[in-house]
Design a protein around this motif. Sequence first.
Motif, mmCIF file in Angstrom:
data_model
loop_
_atom_site.group_PDB
_atom_site.id
_atom_site.type_symbol
_atom_site.label_atom_id
_atom_site.label_comp_id
_atom_site.label_asym_id
_atom_site.label_seq_id
_atom_site.Cartn_x
_atom_site.Cartn_y
_atom_site.Cartn_z
ATOM 1 N N GLU A 83 -0.872 4.626 7.226
ATOM 2 C CA GLU A 83 0.415 4.152 6.801
ATOM 3 C C GLU A 83 0.533 3.376 5.795
ATOM 4 O OE1 GLU A 83 3.658 0.804 8.591
ATOM 5 O OE2 GLU A 83 2.275 1.769 10.105
ATOM 6 N N ILE A 84 -0.592 2.601 5.394
ATOM 7 C CA ILE A 84 -0.698 1.815 4.202
ATOM 8 C C ILE A 84 -0.797 2.697 2.952
ATOM 9 C CG2 ILE A 84 -1.863 -0.102 2.723
ATOM 10 C CD1 ILE A 84 -2.874 -1.028 5.650
ATOM 11 N N GLY A 85 -1.752 3.663 3.085
ATOM 12 C CA GLY A 85 -1.885 4.848 2.149
ATOM 13 C C GLY A 85 -0.804 5.445 1.744
ATOM 14 N N VAL A 86 0.330 5.869 2.858
ATOM 15 C CA VAL A 86 1.287 6.457 2.439
ATOM 16 C C VAL A 86 2.421 5.386 1.790
ATOM 17 C CG1 VAL A 86 3.683 7.599 3.660
ATOM 18 C CG2 VAL A 86 1.151 8.143 4.483
ATOM 19 N N LEU A 87 2.751 4.481 2.293
ATOM 20 C CA LEU A 87 3.360 3.516 1.618
ATOM 21 C C LEU A 87 3.043 3.294 -0.213
ATOM 22 C CD1 LEU A 87 3.725 0.507 4.122
ATOM 23 C CD2 LEU A 87 5.433 2.090 3.258
ATOM 24 N N LYS A 88 1.739 3.260 -0.124
ATOM 25 C CA LYS A 88 1.434 2.928 -1.780
ATOM 26 C C LYS A 88 1.768 4.317 -2.398
ATOM 27 C CE LYS A 88 -1.966 -0.573 -1.516
ATOM 28 N NZ LYS A 88 -3.237 -1.210 -2.278
ATOM 29 N N ASP A 112 0.751 -3.382 -4.389
ATOM 30 C CA ASP A 112 -0.093 -4.039 -3.698
ATOM 31 C C ASP A 112 0.889 -5.330 -3.195
ATOM 32 O OD1 ASP A 112 -2.006 -2.265 -4.347
ATOM 33 O OD2 ASP A 112 -3.158 -3.836 -5.525
ATOM 34 N N GLY A 113 1.650 -5.865 -3.935
ATOM 35 C CA GLY A 113 2.589 -7.076 -3.443
ATOM 36 C C GLY A 113 3.489 -6.669 -2.305
ATOM 37 N N ASP A 114 4.040 -5.590 -2.394
ATOM 38 C CA ASP A 114 5.016 -4.998 -1.317
ATOM 39 C C ASP A 114 4.066 -5.140 0.124
ATOM 40 O OD1 ASP A 114 7.084 -4.926 -2.966
ATOM 41 O OD2 ASP A 114 6.680 -2.690 -3.399
ATOM 42 N N VAL A 115 2.904 -4.448 -0.029
ATOM 43 C CA VAL A 115 1.944 -4.240 1.174
ATOM 44 C C VAL A 115 1.801 -5.882 1.745
ATOM 45 C CG1 VAL A 115 -0.043 -3.533 2.177
ATOM 46 C CG2 VAL A 115 1.209 -2.041 0.497
ATOM 47 N N GLU A 116 1.549 -6.637 0.764
ATOM 48 C CA GLU A 116 0.926 -7.992 1.184
ATOM 49 C C GLU A 116 2.160 -8.734 1.744
ATOM 50 O OE1 GLU A 116 -1.204 -11.885 -1.039
ATOM 51 O OE2 GLU A 116 -1.022 -10.013 -1.938
ATOM 52 N N TRP A 147 -2.618 -14.324 5.776
ATOM 53 C CA TRP A 147 -3.107 -13.915 4.666
ATOM 54 C C TRP A 147 -4.324 -13.094 4.126
ATOM 55 C CZ3 TRP A 147 -7.514 -15.491 1.366
ATOM 56 C CH2 TRP A 147 -7.097 -15.273 -0.057
ATOM 57 N N LEU A 148 -5.510 -13.356 4.987
ATOM 58 C CA LEU A 148 -6.798 -12.427 4.839
ATOM 59 C C LEU A 148 -6.116 -11.122 5.046
ATOM 60 C CD1 LEU A 148 -9.564 -12.337 3.987
ATOM 61 C CD2 LEU A 148 -10.308 -13.202 6.386
ATOM 62 N N PRO A 149 -5.658 -10.818 6.190
ATOM 63 C CA PRO A 149 -5.382 -9.505 6.591
ATOM 64 C C PRO A 149 -4.511 -8.897 5.616
ATOM 65 C CG PRO A 149 -5.378 -10.794 8.591
ATOM 66 C CD PRO A 149 -5.522 -11.746 7.532
ATOM 67 N N ALA A 150 -3.497 -9.523 5.149
ATOM 68 C CA ALA A 150 -2.481 -9.165 4.149
ATOM 69 C C ALA A 150 -3.145 -8.784 2.933
ATOM 70 C CB ALA A 150 -1.319 -9.996 3.912
ATOM 71 N N ARG A 151 -4.093 -9.377 2.500
ATOM 72 C CA ARG A 151 -4.835 -9.347 1.176
ATOM 73 C C ARG A 151 -5.787 -7.932 1.444
ATOM 74 N NH1 ARG A 151 -3.906 -10.953 -3.671
ATOM 75 N NH2 ARG A 151 -6.312 -10.771 -4.191
ATOM 76 N N ALA A 163 -5.154 -5.456 3.457
ATOM 77 C CA ALA A 163 -4.268 -4.391 3.396
ATOM 78 C C ALA A 163 -3.947 -4.029 1.881
ATOM 79 C CB ALA A 163 -3.125 -4.735 4.297
ATOM 80 N N ALA A 164 -3.507 -5.071 1.241
ATOM 81 C CA ALA A 164 -2.991 -4.693 -0.212
ATOM 82 C C ALA A 164 -4.116 -4.445 -1.337
ATOM 83 C CB ALA A 164 -2.304 -6.067 -0.670
ATOM 84 N N ARG A 165 -5.269 -4.325 -0.621
ATOM 85 C CA ARG A 165 -6.190 -3.946 -1.792
ATOM 86 C C ARG A 165 -6.808 -2.497 -1.505
ATOM 87 N NH1 ARG A 165 -10.151 -9.484 -2.524
ATOM 88 N NH2 ARG A 165 -8.718 -10.793 -3.855
#
Length: 427
Positions: free
Chosen positions: A327-332, A338-342, A409-413, A415-417
């Motif tokens: 899902e994260i790959g589709v969003l990107k 990266d900021g949107d995902v975070e 914060w750590l999981p969000a980072r 996911a963003a990377r």
Amino acid sequence: MRWSEIARAALRNVARRPLRNGLATLGIVLATSLLVALFSLSAGLRSGLAARVEDQPLLTMVQVTPASPVAGTSPRGLDDAGVAALRRIPGVRDAVAAVVVPATVVVNGRPAGGTLSGLSIARRAPYALMAGRAIEPSDVDAVVLTPAALRALDLDASDAVGRSLSIELRRSSPVAGPATKSLAGRVVGVAADAIPGLGIVPLPLAEDALAWVTTGESDAARDVRLAQEAASTLLVGGRIAGSDLLGSRYSSVWLITEPGGDPRAIVEAAQGLGYAAFSRDAASRTLADLFALVNAALGAISAIALLVAALGVVNALLTTVSERTLEIGVLKAIGASDGDVERLFLAEAAVVGALGGLLGLAAGWVFARVAAAAASAAVGISGLAPRSDAATFAVAMAAALLLALAAGWLPARRAARLLPATALRAE
């Protein structure tokens, strides 16, 4: 992505995984409710103890007397100006001037020798009562007996109130005129506190009696008498010489502290004005110090609970990131930065924190009420009730939100990377 889109997506994603996110929310609820309950019970206990101390002001009273001379200087006398200065000390609710006069109290022909304390009228009597009432401004011959007087006169507290008595005064050296004098009085109350002497009388009566006793006294006799009176007025210990009271209108001043006030600070302020000051509580830990330690311990317990809850949030979001890699790959791939995902994952953490915080506030208050009722029933303490305010709730809610955001914060980072190509190949 706009914030409104992120908020809707966060709510939807949290609802899609009710079990995992529910457990993370439950951890926040338990930690927040523990914080609210502990500090509400602590505040209620402190308020109850402060009320009890206010009912027994002698527990935290500061007694002020003229100080012994230093380096040949004269002690500062206790007069009306001194009483006014002492009353202005921060934390002092009232200043009660005291004069001690040697006297013999006679009830039904039974005498008891000792001293009587004349006190100025305070807004609230500086002693607890076991029977009757305190002395009022309109009283001229009222007497409040002490427990020591009851024992010496073989009286019961309830029977003593309303009785007539006589106050016998005697000059220590012969002068022209009578050597003894008798004053009529009536018992209006009995003090519960162990106040030195036989009783308390209105200040004008004590001053008139003392003026009569001292008429014609020699200096040596007066020094001996003043030393005896000073010893009887020192409720909390210390040393004072009879010569220290020479030139002082009052033998002591009782400083009644505000509820929760620090007697040690008041003692230091009185000593700074040039007086000697003593307090039963000055050398021990004050109520404020005690509850500062209690609140520190409660804060440590709450911090541990919040840390455990944070680990639950971290675990839930890390698992979510692993499951939603595609899902994260589709969003990107469709343009999310990266900021949107975070921000999306932080918003989900904020939803968990806000929901857990709100439920924790309600649960904590209910738990505090139940715990207080159970403790009151088990121990037999009446009036124990939790107390809380907007500040407590605001701190608890802020702690829940910050905890969730810090844990997310750590999981969000992470996911963003994630690289889009790597995320799309995750399946």
